[in-house]
Motif scaffolding. Sequence first.
Motif, short mmCIF file in Angstrom:
data_model
loop_
_atom_site.label_atom_id
_atom_site.label_comp_id
_atom_site.label_asym_id
_atom_site.label_seq_id
_atom_site.Cartn_x
_atom_site.Cartn_y
_atom_site.Cartn_z
N GLU A 84 -52.44 -77.17 16.86
CA GLU A 84 -53.60 -76.60 16.17
C GLU A 84 -53.48 -76.78 14.65
O GLU A 84 -52.38 -76.79 14.10
CB GLU A 84 -53.65 -75.09 16.42
CG GLU A 84 -54.47 -74.66 17.60
CD GLU A 84 -54.66 -73.16 17.59
OE1 GLU A 84 -55.80 -72.71 17.76
OE2 GLU A 84 -53.67 -72.42 17.41
N ARG A 118 -53.57 -84.26 10.86
CA ARG A 118 -54.05 -84.40 12.24
C ARG A 118 -52.93 -84.96 13.12
O ARG A 118 -52.73 -84.55 14.26
CB ARG A 118 -55.24 -85.37 12.28
CG ARG A 118 -56.58 -84.77 12.60
CD ARG A 118 -56.62 -83.95 13.83
NE ARG A 118 -57.56 -82.84 13.68
CZ ARG A 118 -57.44 -81.66 14.29
NH1 ARG A 118 -56.45 -81.40 15.10
NH2 ARG A 118 -58.32 -80.73 14.09
N GLN A 141 -60.33 -83.06 21.29
CA GLN A 141 -60.56 -81.98 22.24
C GLN A 141 -59.38 -81.02 22.16
O GLN A 141 -58.24 -81.45 22.04
CB GLN A 141 -60.65 -82.55 23.67
CG GLN A 141 -61.88 -83.41 23.89
CD GLN A 141 -63.17 -82.63 23.67
OE1 GLN A 141 -63.31 -81.53 24.14
NE2 GLN A 141 -64.10 -83.22 22.93
N GLN A 142 -59.69 -79.74 22.19
CA GLN A 142 -58.63 -78.75 22.04
C GLN A 142 -57.63 -78.85 23.19
O GLN A 142 -57.96 -78.63 24.34
CB GLN A 142 -59.25 -77.35 22.02
CG GLN A 142 -58.29 -76.27 21.63
CD GLN A 142 -58.06 -76.25 20.14
OE1 GLN A 142 -58.75 -76.90 19.38
NE2 GLN A 142 -57.07 -75.51 19.70
N HIS A 159 -64.20 -79.01 8.46
CA HIS A 159 -64.11 -80.28 9.17
C HIS A 159 -62.71 -80.65 9.63
O HIS A 159 -62.54 -81.56 10.41
CB HIS A 159 -64.65 -81.40 8.27
CG HIS A 159 -66.09 -81.19 7.92
ND1 HIS A 159 -67.10 -81.44 8.82
CD2 HIS A 159 -66.68 -80.69 6.81
CE1 HIS A 159 -68.26 -81.14 8.25
NE2 HIS A 159 -68.03 -80.67 7.03
N LEU A 160 -61.70 -79.92 9.14
CA LEU A 160 -60.34 -80.27 9.52
C LEU A 160 -59.74 -79.26 10.50
O LEU A 160 -58.94 -79.62 11.36
CB LEU A 160 -59.47 -80.35 8.26
CG LEU A 160 -58.07 -80.93 8.43
CD1 LEU A 160 -58.15 -82.39 8.84
CD2 LEU A 160 -57.27 -80.80 7.14
N CYS A 161 -60.16 -78.00 10.39
CA CYS A 161 -59.44 -76.94 11.09
C CYS A 161 -60.05 -76.63 12.46
O CYS A 161 -61.25 -76.72 12.66
CB CYS A 161 -59.43 -75.67 10.26
SG CYS A 161 -58.57 -75.92 8.71
N ASP A 162 -59.15 -76.27 13.40
CA ASP A 162 -59.59 -75.87 14.73
C ASP A 162 -59.96 -74.39 14.75
O ASP A 162 -60.73 -73.95 15.59
CB ASP A 162 -58.48 -76.12 15.74
CG ASP A 162 -58.03 -77.57 15.72
OD1 ASP A 162 -58.90 -78.46 15.78
OD2 ASP A 162 -56.82 -77.82 15.61
N LYS A 218 -62.13 -84.30 15.09
CA LYS A 218 -61.34 -83.26 15.75
C LYS A 218 -61.15 -83.64 17.21
O LYS A 218 -62.13 -83.96 17.88
CB LYS A 218 -62.06 -81.92 15.67
CG LYS A 218 -62.04 -81.29 14.31
CD LYS A 218 -62.59 -79.87 14.40
CE LYS A 218 -63.04 -79.39 13.04
NZ LYS A 218 -63.56 -78.03 13.07
N SER A 230 -63.84 -69.91 15.20
CA SER A 230 -63.26 -71.06 15.89
C SER A 230 -64.37 -71.92 16.46
O SER A 230 -65.52 -71.48 16.61
CB SER A 230 -62.30 -70.61 16.99
OG SER A 230 -63.01 -69.90 17.97
N TYR A 270 -55.30 -85.83 5.19
CA TYR A 270 -56.00 -85.27 6.36
C TYR A 270 -55.55 -85.97 7.64
O TYR A 270 -55.28 -85.33 8.66
CB TYR A 270 -57.52 -85.42 6.20
CG TYR A 270 -58.10 -84.60 5.09
CD1 TYR A 270 -57.55 -83.37 4.75
CD2 TYR A 270 -59.20 -85.04 4.37
CE1 TYR A 270 -58.07 -82.62 3.72
CE2 TYR A 270 -59.74 -84.29 3.34
CZ TYR A 270 -59.16 -83.08 3.02
OH TYR A 270 -59.68 -82.33 2.00
#
Lengths: 313, 507
Positions: B282, B440, B253-254, B461-464, B251, B479, B436
């Motif tokens: 997102e 991303r 960094q947001q 493991h995939l979602c924010d 993932k 979250s 996946y």
Amino acid sequence: MMRAKAILRNPPLLTFLLVALVWLIAGLSLRGFGAYGHLRYLLELAAVIGIAAAGQTLVVLMGGIDLSVGAVITVTAILLPLLSPAWDPTGLVGVALVLAIAVGIGLLNGAGATFLQVPPIIMTLAMATFLQGMLVLVAGGSAVTVQNPAVLLLGQSRPLGVPAGVVLWILVSACMLLLIHRMPIGARFLALGANPLAARLSGVSTTRNTLILYALSGFFAGLAGLLLLGMNRQGYVGIGDPYLLTSIAAVVLGGTSILGGRGTYAGTIPGAILLVTTTALITVVNASPGWRSIMFGSLILALLMISGREARR
Amino acid sequence: MTDAGPLLEARRVFKGFFGNPVLKGVDIALRPGRVHALLGENGAGKSTLINLLSGALAPDKGAIAIDGQPISRLSPASARAAGIAVVQQELSLAGDLSIAENIGLGAYPRRFGLIDYAALARGVREVCDLVGLTEPLDMPVADLALGRRQMVEIAKALFRKPRVLILDEPTSSLSAHEAGVLGRLIATLRDRGVAILYISHRLNEVQALCSHVTVLKDGGVTADRSLAGVDGEGLVRLMVGRETGELFPPKPQQRVGKVRIDVEGFSAGLVRDARLAGRAGEIVGIGGLVGQGQEDLLLGLYGAIPAKADRAEIDGRSGLPVDVAAANAAGMVYVPADRKHEGLVLPHSIASNILLPSLGRLARGGLRDRRAEAGLVADLARQLMIKGDVARPVQALSGGNQQKVALAKWLPLDPGVLLLNDPTRGVDIETKREIYLMLRRFAAEGRLVILASSDTPELVHLCDRVLVLREGLVAAELSGPAITEAAIVGAAMGVEQGEGIGRKTVQ
């Protein structure tokens, strides 16, 4: 061997070869069958079926069926003389009015199928019954004679020795092949016919395409009605009846799946020719009209069983 | 009593479908007088195991044993004869037949070759009293509410006087009262020495009724133990817990982009009063048990089913799309879960399927531009590594490649919002990894990905951000580090974290 398999998998070509074979055998064994005049006559008759089956092909491709084709043909044949004003020397006004009515009937069919969710088989059958009732009220029992110059020209003239009706059919065929194979809407019809849900979720509008489709079917049936009237010079209640079964039979003989999603007008063309040839051969047999009808029905069934084999889905 | 030998066992059974292993050496033993819980997430192999135990399927390897004797070919008929009864999740009743006829179906008492309706009525009355069915016995089943029909289904199983009773989520359509009746009935049967296998997603019921548990995870048994001293959280922990490997891309960094979707008071189908917001970049997950409104949420946003919202803004435009075409025009696309029926036109070619949404855009002067179309198809097939001749019908492709076609057809629209419904269901692991990575990448390109999934690790493991739906309501919004399997499973089942069990429906 590979080539033979490819031909078997290509229904339009298969139907075309069948027509050629029947013509060859009949031409060699029956006196007068192979004469130019007779073959031209067959094509002229096939043109009416072929044009009526143009709309039917589209409807069947999209997984529907139009049982009002025969009634629309009768409607145009009977209304044209009534709607051709005397002040119009060309007759085109009457033609335009009648075709507009045919398109309107098709739109009503489409609206019933898409907005009211009436199954097409019910919707168009009800429409046919309704139209037949209307015609009895409008025309009574009497036949009408046509004086419209445009329609007579279509039914009677032979530019360069080719009947105008056959020329019209060639034009219709070109438009149909273009529409199915070269225009986006043709691919949308096929997708809707094969999987309406997936097509809808892919952004293909069911409503819009259903309306267009049945309008086209009405238009082509109207066109066939005008040609038939011009050839016959007379219109009467019931004139279009034989064209309902034959329009569907021509579509299926041409290898178009009655379940929708697969097929082409290129198959309907030889399908229509095969049907009139069959009729002509039955006429040669010396039998009463009742027996001819029975033979015709059985032959269509047999032909469909041979060419309409299709994998169940 | 539990010391008696098992009535029904599966011994190291393997079962796969189309080369896809579902059960990988599973053991389970049902003993008389014991209520045995079978737990596991969707797709863990529970239904397959039930089908093996009831003779509906034969194991590829391993054996089913009755009274300690391995049976070489267990048929449904011989399973019934051995006293094994199954109450399926999908009801199998004939709607036009009466309650009595349904219960007796296949086991009608005969007299002189005719059905002995008097004897039937006596036997049926007895089991109906047991399950609390008070309706007239000649009433057609179609006239009953769903919960009552479930009770008929249970009565039908009891009518055969089973020694082994398998209940597959029996309470999912029952009212609290009916569930209570069923709970007491199960206790009675247990005390009479019936072996019971109980499958349920409601952990409080499992705790109240069951004394032993088998947990399935990815086709293997991860726990086979007594339930004494295990609380709600402990059960959740038993179901979760497994290494995830390198299946998922890291993932990032947001990075917060612009708001792409912001809806409030959103209702569609099952979904009521949901609030959903998502920004460019997102991946937002939608989780929950099967059928809690996940699909309705996506279809409603997509304009494919009627939906309404108090306030909706999609890529700067206000209002929900009125139909699919409007959603596409607004840059929203949808990939359905059932790709065979909803996503693809199976008999048509790969190329036709890819081109379907782009037909109008590629046409020139009303005619299709064959060369532009071929170029687009070739380009997408290369980008997404879709193997094979694009003129082949799409039904000839593997599930993974079909899914790639279902995704590929939307890329020419350059969508801002991708709505994906369980995109990796029935997809092999390698294609999963590719999908996946692709998702991303879409997010990194500034798109918003909304992903409904029945696969919990995928959400973690995939979602924010993850919304968990329960009965059409947003039960939790998680979250960052708060997205854990335990939190998602707990919220999906209504078990509050750290508070033990929720409401008890079964005493």
